[in-house]
Design an enzyme around this catalytic site. Structure first.
Site, PDB file in Angstrom:
ATOM      1  N   SER A   6       0.858  -1.189   0.000  1.00 50.67           N
ATOM      2  CA  SER A   6       0.000   0.000   0.000  1.00 50.67           C
ATOM      3  C   SER A   6       0.889   1.232   0.000  1.00 50.67           C
ATOM      4  O   SER A   6       1.648   1.465   0.954  1.00 50.67           O
ATOM      5  CB  SER A   6      -0.897   0.007   1.240  1.00 50.67           C
ATOM      6  OG  SER A   6      -1.442   1.304   1.421  1.00 50.67           O
ATOM      7  N   HIS A  31      -1.455  -1.444  -4.100  1.00 55.11           N
ATOM      8  CA  HIS A  31      -2.688  -1.015  -3.436  1.00 55.11           C
ATOM      9  C   HIS A  31      -2.659   0.514  -3.290  1.00 55.11           C
ATOM     10  O   HIS A  31      -1.715   1.079  -2.726  1.00 55.11           O
ATOM     11  CB  HIS A  31      -2.775  -1.693  -2.068  1.00 55.11           C
ATOM     12  CG  HIS A  31      -4.044  -1.429  -1.328  1.00 55.11           C
ATOM     13  ND1 HIS A  31      -5.184  -2.187  -1.509  1.00 55.11           N
ATOM     14  CD2 HIS A  31      -4.360  -0.493  -0.404  1.00 55.11           C
ATOM     15  CE1 HIS A  31      -6.147  -1.726  -0.715  1.00 55.11           C
ATOM     16  NE2 HIS A  31      -5.673  -0.699  -0.032  1.00 55.11           N
ATOM     17  N   ASP A  33      -4.710   3.843  -1.972  1.00 54.07           N
ATOM     18  CA  ASP A  33      -5.769   4.275  -1.062  1.00 54.07           C
ATOM     19  C   ASP A  33      -6.293   5.660  -1.428  1.00 54.07           C
ATOM     20  O   ASP A  33      -5.581   6.652  -1.306  1.00 54.07           O
ATOM     21  CB  ASP A  33      -5.229   4.299   0.372  1.00 54.07           C
ATOM     22  CG  ASP A  33      -5.045   2.903   0.926  1.00 54.07           C
ATOM     23  OD1 ASP A  33      -5.993   2.105   0.831  1.00 54.07           O
ATOM     24  OD2 ASP A  33      -3.956   2.606   1.449  1.00 54.07           O
ATOM     25  N   MET A  35      -8.885   8.545  -0.528  1.00 53.04           N
ATOM     26  CA  MET A  35      -9.680   9.028   0.617  1.00 53.04           C
ATOM     27  C   MET A  35     -10.182  10.440   0.331  1.00 53.04           C
ATOM     28  O   MET A  35      -9.458  11.246  -0.255  1.00 53.04           O
ATOM     29  CB  MET A  35      -8.816   9.052   1.881  1.00 53.04           C
ATOM     30  CG  MET A  35      -8.164   7.720   2.194  1.00 53.04           C
ATOM     31  SD  MET A  35      -7.323   7.775   3.797  1.00 53.04           S
ATOM     32  CE  MET A  35      -6.491   6.188   3.769  1.00 53.04           C
ATOM     33  N   HIS A  64      -8.472   1.273  -3.842  1.00 51.61           N
ATOM     34  CA  HIS A  64      -9.379   1.147  -2.692  1.00 51.61           C
ATOM     35  C   HIS A  64     -10.054   2.504  -2.472  1.00 51.61           C
ATOM     36  O   HIS A  64      -9.416   3.448  -2.020  1.00 51.61           O
ATOM     37  CB  HIS A  64      -8.529   0.714  -1.476  1.00 51.61           C
ATOM     38  CG  HIS A  64      -9.283   0.580  -0.198  1.00 51.61           C
ATOM     39  ND1 HIS A  64      -8.636   0.403   1.020  1.00 51.61           N
ATOM     40  CD2 HIS A  64     -10.605   0.574   0.078  1.00 51.61           C
ATOM     41  CE1 HIS A  64      -9.534   0.294   1.975  1.00 51.61           C
ATOM     42  NE2 HIS A  64     -10.736   0.406   1.442  1.00 51.61           N
ATOM     43  N   MET A  66     -12.133   4.857  -0.581  1.00 54.52           N
ATOM     44  CA  MET A  66     -12.726   5.196   0.721  1.00 54.52           C
ATOM     45  C   MET A  66     -13.396   6.552   0.555  1.00 54.52           C
ATOM     46  O   MET A  66     -12.941   7.568   1.110  1.00 54.52           O
ATOM     47  CB  MET A  66     -11.635   5.211   1.801  1.00 54.52           C
ATOM     48  CG  MET A  66     -11.174   3.807   2.176  1.00 54.52           C
ATOM     49  SD  MET A  66      -9.571   3.789   2.989  1.00 54.52           S
ATOM     50  CE  MET A  66      -8.515   3.808   1.550  1.00 54.52           C
ATOM     51  N   MET A 135     -11.325  -5.232   6.079  1.00 55.58           N
ATOM     52  CA  MET A 135     -10.527  -4.215   6.775  1.00 55.58           C
ATOM     53  C   MET A 135     -10.198  -4.701   8.185  1.00 55.58           C
ATOM     54  O   MET A 135     -11.092  -5.072   8.947  1.00 55.58           O
ATOM     55  CB  MET A 135     -11.301  -2.891   6.890  1.00 55.58           C
ATOM     56  CG  MET A 135     -11.538  -2.137   5.600  1.00 55.58           C
ATOM     57  SD  MET A 135     -10.058  -1.665   4.683  1.00 55.58           S
ATOM     58  CE  MET A 135      -9.122  -0.748   5.903  1.00 55.58           C
ATOM     59  N   ASP A 171      -6.606  -5.794   4.889  1.00 53.23           N
ATOM     60  CA  ASP A 171      -5.987  -4.477   4.803  1.00 53.23           C
ATOM     61  C   ASP A 171      -6.040  -3.766   6.146  1.00 53.23           C
ATOM     62  O   ASP A 171      -7.122  -3.529   6.681  1.00 53.23           O
ATOM     63  CB  ASP A 171      -6.755  -3.667   3.739  1.00 53.23           C
ATOM     64  CG  ASP A 171      -6.155  -2.294   3.473  1.00 53.23           C
ATOM     65  OD1 ASP A 171      -5.036  -2.018   3.934  1.00 53.23           O
ATOM     66  OD2 ASP A 171      -6.832  -1.492   2.789  1.00 53.23           O
TER      67      ASP A 171
HETATM   68  C1  DX5 Z   1      -6.118   2.210   5.703  1.00 50.84           C
HETATM   69  C2  DX5 Z   1      -5.744   1.851   4.290  1.00 50.84           C
HETATM   70  C3  DX5 Z   1      -4.657   0.851   4.221  1.00 50.84           C
HETATM   71  C4  DX5 Z   1      -3.349   1.334   4.792  1.00 50.84           C
HETATM   72  C5  DX5 Z   1      -2.617   0.174   5.346  1.00 50.84           C
HETATM   73  O1  DX5 Z   1      -7.189   3.081   5.681  1.00 50.84           O
HETATM   74  O2  DX5 Z   1      -6.841   1.333   3.594  1.00 50.84           O
HETATM   75  O3  DX5 Z   1      -4.466   0.360   2.895  1.00 50.84           O
HETATM   76  O4  DX5 Z   1      -2.516   1.951   3.854  1.00 50.84           O
HETATM   77  O5  DX5 Z   1      -1.478   0.644   5.981  1.00 50.84           O
HETATM   78  P1  DX5 Z   1      -0.865  -0.189   7.184  1.00 50.84           P
HETATM   79  O6  DX5 Z   1      -0.416  -1.489   6.580  1.00 50.84           O
HETATM   80  O7  DX5 Z   1       0.253   0.653   7.656  1.00 50.84           O
HETATM   81  O8  DX5 Z   1      -1.939  -0.365   8.193  1.00 50.84           O
HETATM   82 ZN    ZN Z   2      -6.447   0.282   1.661  1.00 52.77          ZN
END
Ligand code: DX5
Ligand code: ZN
Length: 216
Positions: A6, A31, A33, A35, A64, A66, A135, A171
């Site tokens: 990620s 991956h 993220d 947001m 992903h 969010m 998650m 994740d």
């Molecule tokens: C959290 C994200 C994850 C995050 C994981 O909201 O969806 O993908 O980057 O990071 P670690 O492995 O540090 O928890």
């Molecule tokens: Zn993620």
């Protein structure tokens, strides 16, 4: 077991090099993220950055989302180069339709479940999805602590999937020591941010995680 670094914990000012390192180490997918400051408190990246990453790597991009109302942005992310789009069940009142839209755009369709969301929300969409993202932290930030209730949820989703070739990804807070038990419970993709990018040698950590998941 597939390993999906990620990039949230990578150095964003040197993202190309960080990606090249994990790609050379044999990472299976990347991956990313996304947001929006609404579904989760944090704000990260959008389609323009995904498009820039697409030019730098051959790895499949596992995006992903969010974000609230993800259906508004599906086409933009696929155009930017996303291979897999994962939406949150909690953000999708018309989940079955949203998954159909992702597949129509030519991407693999995923559903993410927050730690407090029961897997039963997937009962009637099991044939509409390719990936379930369990998650193991409440989404929003990297570097949080793994919530162990994810183990039982992964096992339950694997049972629900039956003979379907469903990927189950986990994740949040995933470290080396979780790889083996996560594999045993039925996970097929490990997402790891801080464990990989904050390790002294990110490439070595990709290999160690894969070996830990499938020893011998
Ligand atoms: C959290 C994200 C994850 C995050 C994981 O909201 O969806 O993908 O980057 O990071 P670690 O492995 O540090 O928890
Ligand atoms: Zn993620």
């Amino acid at each position: 077991m597939k390993i999906a670094p990620s990039i949230l914990s990578a150095d964003f000012a040197a993202l190309g090099e960080a990606i090249a390192r994990v790609e050379a180490a044999g990472a299976d997918q990347l991956h990313i993220d996304v947001m929006d400051g609404r579904f989760v408190p944090n704000i990260t990246i959008g389609p323009v950055v995904v498009a820039a990453i697409r030019k730098r790597t051959r790895l499949p991009l596992d995006v992903h989302l969010m974000i609230v109302e993800p259906e508004r942005y599906l086409a933009d992310f696929v155009k930017a180069g996303a291979d897999m789009l994962t939406v949150h069940a909690e953000a999708c009142p018309h989940l079955q339709r949203t998954l159909g839209q992702i597949r129509e755009l030519g991407a693999k369709a995923g559903v993410a479940l927050n730690p407090g969301t029961p897997p039963g929300v997937l009962d009637y969409v099991l044939d509409d999805l390719d990936l379930v993202l369990v998650m193991s932290v409440n989404p929003g930030f990297g570097g949080q602590k793994f919530i162990p209730s994810a183990y039982a949820k992964i096992r339950q989703v694997r049972t629900m999937a039956g003979a379907r070739p469903l990927e189950i990804s986990v994740d949040g807070g995933v470290k080396l020591e979780h790889a083996r038990p996560l594999a045993a419970h039925g996970a097929s993709i490990l997402v790891a941010g801080s464990a990989i990018f904050e390790a002294p040698d990110a490439a070595a950590m990709v290999k160690r995680m894969r070996n830990a998941a499938a020893p011998g």
